[in-house]
Design a protein around this motif. Sequence first.
Motif, mmCIF file in Angstrom:
data_model
loop_
_atom_site.group_PDB
_atom_site.id
_atom_site.type_symbol
_atom_site.label_atom_id
_atom_site.label_comp_id
_atom_site.label_asym_id
_atom_site.label_seq_id
_atom_site.Cartn_x
_atom_site.Cartn_y
_atom_site.Cartn_z
ATOM 1 N N GLU A 103 -14.096 106.027 76.441
ATOM 2 C CA GLU A 103 -13.767 105.164 75.299
ATOM 3 C C GLU A 103 -12.282 105.277 74.963
ATOM 4 N N GLU A 107 -8.122 100.626 71.017
ATOM 5 C CA GLU A 107 -7.838 99.388 71.755
ATOM 6 C C GLU A 107 -8.784 98.269 71.312
ATOM 7 N N ASP A 110 -12.758 94.369 73.631
ATOM 8 C CA ASP A 110 -13.031 93.945 75.003
ATOM 9 C C ASP A 110 -12.083 94.587 76.019
ATOM 10 N N SER A 111 -11.341 95.609 75.605
ATOM 11 C CA SER A 111 -10.387 96.266 76.505
ATOM 12 C C SER A 111 -11.113 96.990 77.645
ATOM 13 N N GLN A 112 -10.564 96.854 78.842
ATOM 14 C CA GLN A 112 -11.097 97.538 80.022
ATOM 15 C C GLN A 112 -10.212 98.745 80.412
ATOM 16 N N CYS A 114 -10.030 101.849 79.662
ATOM 17 C CA CYS A 114 -10.589 103.177 79.954
ATOM 18 C C CYS A 114 -11.160 103.270 81.367
ATOM 19 N N LYS A 115 -11.576 102.145 81.942
ATOM 20 C CA LYS A 115 -12.205 102.196 83.265
ATOM 21 C C LYS A 115 -11.264 102.728 84.342
#
Length: 451
Positions: A103, A107, A110-112, A114-115
């Motif tokens: 997490e 942010e 819909d922020s990606q 962390c991936k």
Amino acid sequence: MMSQEQNDLMTRTGPKDPCGKLMRMYWQPAALVDELQGPRPVRPVKLLGENLVLFRDEQGGYGLIERHCAHRGADLAFGRLENGGLRCAFHGWLFDASGQCLETPAEPKDSQLCKGIKQRAYPVVEKSGILWAYLGEGEPPAFPEIDCFVAPDSHTFAFKGHINCNWLQALEVGIDPSHASFLHRFFEDEDTSAAYGKQFRGASAGSDMPMTKILREYDRPIINVEQTEYGLRLIALREIDHERTHVRVTNQLFPHGFVIPMSTEMTITQWHVPVDDENCYWYAIFTSYSTPVDKKKMRDQRLELYELPDYRSRKNKSNDYGFDPHEQATQTFTGMGSDINVHDQWAVESMGAIQDRTREHLGSADKAIVQYRRLLRQEIEKAASGTKPFMFLDAAHARSIQGPATMDGIGPTRGWETYWMEVDVKRRRGAPWAAPVPQEIADKIPHLRAV
């Protein structure tokens, strides 16, 4: 005479150092299981020069990840255990035991982001009261099936202590059989029946002669060193008379451990683990072949000397290790009390943070140290060339590394060679747990194989 380059090669264990590469090919003790007990199981750990944080998540799994958050470098040792991981107290970024960012709460929803973020992380396993970490690349090696890993939890006890010097000089004390007659000399002998949990204070096997008396009166041991499939075996012989010889069998367990007899009932398996190049921890597993270990007594005895949370000695350089000149004149060789850990700590810390081996003059009593250094340099070169080093074990080979056999007792001057093995085998046969007889011992004394 050793060169400075050779000394640096053996003592430096950072990520970019050749010895550091070798050490990263083995499981390393990172903490005692005890250190992660309590309501907040999070501990900063420095290991092989790397700053890490160790934690136990809500599911009971262990994580060992880089200490400084991948976001902006805040200290994760102050993080919060929640939502399946460790959350940074600065912006709430959450990392699981594998180092994956789960997490990034500040942010957009819909922020990606962390991936694609992963904290450096290392695998951790629990074994015999110690949490072990593998800081190397690829699949870690298997653990050898030595006694301290085979024995049940009831018959082992783990502890540790901090030493303010390089790992190598700390280890080399343990493969130096002659120093005990001087550094650990007591001028009077105690009642050996009160020796539980204390090293060098009991009677030797097969006699009622206190170990303190043997060390004091027979201070020129003959030392034999043998190569084994796990490292080196050291046999120190102190001839008492034409009929009787004291035999002490200890072992160097590659890369940085040793296995020694503590008493007729127990052995100590001990590792000297680099914190960085100028500090190390010793980690010890005490293994009993008779009754269950009195863990409370063993722990209380050691906490008289070592202070939590960092397991530092109350006697240290700042207070001259408790040195008392009157005691030195009348009771002990060092004048530093009766705990041999203090004696060893003074000896190795007094050499300096990293011993300057270009200035030493070795004698015949140092033959195990000479052989070990040769082996260490050889294996550093192997690891540097991409070859699997000695004791990097696969599962099949790990099962064959057993024991190793230890002994401390008085046997026949003629025939000591098989006597010590018979004593070790008898102890194993009588153990309440399945203590294996190492194959090399069984091969040498076949008449005991089926006993």
